[in-house]
Design an enzyme around this catalytic site. Structure first.
Site, PDB file in Angstrom:
ATOM      1  N   SER A   1       0.838  -1.199   0.000  1.00 33.39           N
ATOM      2  CA  SER A   1       0.000   0.000   0.000  1.00 33.39           C
ATOM      3  C   SER A   1       0.871   1.247   0.000  1.00 33.39           C
ATOM      4  O   SER A   1       1.683   1.455   0.910  1.00 33.39           O
ATOM      5  CB  SER A   1      -0.891   0.015   1.244  1.00 33.39           C
ATOM      6  OG  SER A   1      -1.431   1.318   1.410  1.00 33.39           O
TER       7      SER A   1
ATOM      8  N   MET B   1     -11.281  -6.525   5.496  1.00 31.93           N
ATOM      9  CA  MET B   1     -10.468  -5.544   6.234  1.00 31.93           C
ATOM     10  C   MET B   1     -10.081  -6.121   7.587  1.00 31.93           C
ATOM     11  O   MET B   1     -10.945  -6.597   8.331  1.00 31.93           O
ATOM     12  CB  MET B   1     -11.245  -4.239   6.447  1.00 31.93           C
ATOM     13  CG  MET B   1     -11.453  -3.390   5.201  1.00 31.93           C
ATOM     14  SD  MET B   1      -9.941  -2.890   4.353  1.00 31.93           S
ATOM     15  CE  MET B   1      -9.098  -1.938   5.637  1.00 31.93           C
TER      16      MET B   1
ATOM     17  N   MET C   1     -12.278   3.866  -0.473  1.00 30.32           N
ATOM     18  CA  MET C   1     -12.986   4.063   0.802  1.00 30.32           C
ATOM     19  C   MET C   1     -13.741   5.377   0.675  1.00 30.32           C
ATOM     20  O   MET C   1     -13.366   6.404   1.258  1.00 30.32           O
ATOM     21  CB  MET C   1     -11.967   4.080   1.956  1.00 30.32           C
ATOM     22  CG  MET C   1     -11.425   2.685   2.259  1.00 30.32           C
ATOM     23  SD  MET C   1      -9.842   2.727   3.124  1.00 30.32           S
ATOM     24  CE  MET C   1      -8.742   2.870   1.709  1.00 30.32           C
TER      25      MET C   1
ATOM     26  N   ASP D   1      -6.283  -6.754   4.313  1.00 27.52           N
ATOM     27  CA  ASP D   1      -5.703  -5.407   4.311  1.00 27.52           C
ATOM     28  C   ASP D   1      -5.795  -4.825   5.716  1.00 27.52           C
ATOM     29  O   ASP D   1      -6.895  -4.680   6.257  1.00 27.52           O
ATOM     30  CB  ASP D   1      -6.481  -4.535   3.310  1.00 27.52           C
ATOM     31  CG  ASP D   1      -5.966  -3.108   3.225  1.00 27.52           C
ATOM     32  OD1 ASP D   1      -4.905  -2.803   3.798  1.00 27.52           O
ATOM     33  OD2 ASP D   1      -6.648  -2.282   2.571  1.00 27.52           O
TER      34      ASP D   1
ATOM     35  N   ASP E   1      -4.876   3.529  -1.838  1.00 31.69           N
ATOM     36  CA  ASP E   1      -5.987   3.806  -0.923  1.00 31.69           C
ATOM     37  C   ASP E   1      -6.587   5.178  -1.209  1.00 31.69           C
ATOM     38  O   ASP E   1      -5.967   6.208  -0.941  1.00 31.69           O
ATOM     39  CB  ASP E   1      -5.493   3.745   0.526  1.00 31.69           C
ATOM     40  CG  ASP E   1      -5.170   2.321   0.958  1.00 31.69           C
ATOM     41  OD1 ASP E   1      -6.079   1.482   0.893  1.00 31.69           O
ATOM     42  OD2 ASP E   1      -4.015   2.059   1.339  1.00 31.69           O
TER      43      ASP E   1
ATOM     44  N   HIS F   1      -1.108  -1.176  -4.258  1.00 30.02           N
ATOM     45  CA  HIS F   1      -2.403  -0.908  -3.626  1.00 30.02           C
ATOM     46  C   HIS F   1      -2.542   0.594  -3.378  1.00 30.02           C
ATOM     47  O   HIS F   1      -1.689   1.204  -2.725  1.00 30.02           O
ATOM     48  CB  HIS F   1      -2.465  -1.691  -2.307  1.00 30.02           C
ATOM     49  CG  HIS F   1      -3.753  -1.606  -1.574  1.00 30.02           C
ATOM     50  ND1 HIS F   1      -4.823  -2.444  -1.832  1.00 30.02           N
ATOM     51  CD2 HIS F   1      -4.153  -0.803  -0.552  1.00 30.02           C
ATOM     52  CE1 HIS F   1      -5.816  -2.165  -0.998  1.00 30.02           C
ATOM     53  NE2 HIS F   1      -5.434  -1.170  -0.214  1.00 30.02           N
TER      54      HIS F   1
ATOM     55  N   MET G   1      -9.375   7.756  -0.199  1.00 30.90           N
ATOM     56  CA  MET G   1     -10.255   8.072   0.942  1.00 30.90           C
ATOM     57  C   MET G   1     -10.833   9.460   0.737  1.00 30.90           C
ATOM     58  O   MET G   1     -10.121  10.370   0.309  1.00 30.90           O
ATOM     59  CB  MET G   1      -9.453   8.049   2.244  1.00 30.90           C
ATOM     60  CG  MET G   1      -8.685   6.763   2.473  1.00 30.90           C
ATOM     61  SD  MET G   1      -7.968   6.746   4.125  1.00 30.90           S
ATOM     62  CE  MET G   1      -6.908   5.297   4.010  1.00 30.90           C
TER      63      MET G   1
ATOM     64  N   HIS H   1      -8.300   0.747  -3.900  1.00 34.11           N
ATOM     65  CA  HIS H   1      -9.194   0.439  -2.776  1.00 34.11           C
ATOM     66  C   HIS H   1      -9.937   1.734  -2.450  1.00 34.11           C
ATOM     67  O   HIS H   1      -9.353   2.657  -1.884  1.00 34.11           O
ATOM     68  CB  HIS H   1      -8.355  -0.066  -1.589  1.00 34.11           C
ATOM     69  CG  HIS H   1      -9.138  -0.288  -0.337  1.00 34.11           C
ATOM     70  ND1 HIS H   1      -8.543  -0.393   0.899  1.00 34.11           N
ATOM     71  CD2 HIS H   1     -10.468  -0.446  -0.113  1.00 34.11           C
ATOM     72  CE1 HIS H   1      -9.471  -0.600   1.829  1.00 34.11           C
ATOM     73  NE2 HIS H   1     -10.652  -0.624   1.236  1.00 34.11           N
TER      74      HIS H   1
HETATM   75  C1  DX5 Z   1      -6.286   1.292   5.666  1.00 32.37           C
HETATM   76  C2  DX5 Z   1      -5.812   0.990   4.278  1.00 32.37           C
HETATM   77  C3  DX5 Z   1      -4.642   0.078   4.190  1.00 32.37           C
HETATM   78  C4  DX5 Z   1      -3.396   0.602   4.862  1.00 32.37           C
HETATM   79  C5  DX5 Z   1      -2.689  -0.589   5.425  1.00 32.37           C
HETATM   80  O1  DX5 Z   1      -7.525   1.896   5.597  1.00 32.37           O
HETATM   81  O2  DX5 Z   1      -6.870   0.381   3.533  1.00 32.37           O
HETATM   82  O3  DX5 Z   1      -4.386  -0.297   2.846  1.00 32.37           O
HETATM   83  O4  DX5 Z   1      -2.514   1.267   4.011  1.00 32.37           O
HETATM   84  O5  DX5 Z   1      -1.592  -0.166   6.149  1.00 32.37           O
HETATM   85  P1  DX5 Z   1      -0.799  -1.149   7.127  1.00 32.37           P
HETATM   86  O6  DX5 Z   1      -0.313  -2.301   6.293  1.00 32.37           O
HETATM   87  O7  DX5 Z   1       0.256  -0.300   7.666  1.00 32.37           O
HETATM   88  O8  DX5 Z   1      -1.800  -1.608   8.164  1.00 32.37           O
HETATM   89 ZN    ZN Z   2      -6.372  -0.455   1.550  1.00 31.86          ZN
END
Ligand code: DX5
Ligand code: ZN
Length: 219
Positions: A6, A133, A64, A171, A31, A29, A33, A62
């Site tokens: 990620s 998750m 969110m 994840d 993210d 990956h 948000m 991903h």
């Molecule tokens: C959290 C994200 C993850 C995050 C994971 O909402 O979806 O992808 O980057 O980070 P680590 O591996 O540090 O938990």
């Molecule tokens: Zn993620």
């Protein structure tokens, strides 16, 4: 067994170089948000479009975000090879999954820790991956939630019953300490942010995660 680092834990001022650091991984990956679905705000479509152009490996988006029915297809059209929407936010998940596939992407649904899988099992024919998750979405670097492993097992069993090539992704808090238990439970795509970008050598962190996952591959 596939590793998807990620970039949430990468240096956001140097994303092209940070993508090159993980070129041995299977996916990058990303993210997304929106500050509404989760209490954090990261990057959106214009930045993802730019990343698609320079990434040596396919992007695993991903999302969110609220209203994925409206926004998710744009990420598939931009060239993300996998697009994951949250089931909690989707109004018509079956139609959305079909739209993502029609736009040339793999289609995936994500479940927050408090969301049960059973009510959504019927969506499997339209999905290429289910993301379980293992932290509350929103931030990197949180502790792995052991109590989600039962759900990983449940999704894996449903996927086996259903047949076809549907992947199970985990994840959140995935590291050399937790990845073996995820693999044992039936996960086959592993997102890791801090465990890869926090390491001195990202490439060897990826190798080590893959080695541990391979050793525990679920039959
Ligand atoms: C959290 C994200 C993850 C995050 C994971 O909402 O979806 O992808 O980057 O980070 P680590 O591996 O540090 O938990
Ligand atoms: Zn993620």
């Amino acid at each position: 067994m596939q590793i998807s680092p990620s970039i949430l834990s990468a240096d956001f001022a140097n994303l092209e170089a940070e993508l090159k650091r993980i070129s041995d991984a299977d996916w990058a990956h990303v993210d997304v948000m929106d500050g509404h679905f989760v209490p954090n705000l990261t990057i959106g479509l214009p930045v993802v479009e730019a990343l698609v152009k320079v990434s040596p490996i396919p992007l695993d988006a991903h999302l969110m975000i609220d209203d994925p029915d409206r926004w998710a297809p744009g990420y598939a059209e931009a060239g993300c090879r996998s697009v994951t929407f949250h089931i909690e936010a989707a109004a018509d998940p079956r139609r959305l999954a079909r739209e993502l596939r029609a736009a040339g992407s793999r289609a995936a649904m994500a479940l927050k820790p408090g969301t049960a899988f059973a009510p959504y099992e019927e969506l499997l024919p339209d999905l290429d991956m289910v993301l379980v998750m293992t932290v509350e979405p929103g931030f990197g670097g949180q502790s792995f939630m052991e109590d989600q492993l039962g759900k990983v097992r449940q999704v894996h069993e449903a996927v086996v019953r259903h047949g076809g090539e549907i992947w199970v992704q985990v994840d959140g808090g995935v590291s050399a300490e937790t990845i073996e238990r995820c693999a044992d439970a039936g996960a086959d795509v592993f997102v890791a942010g801090s465990a890869v970008y926090g390491a001195d050598d990202a490439a060897s962190a990826i190798d080590e995660l893959r080695r541990l996952a391979d050793r525990h591959q679920h039959p």
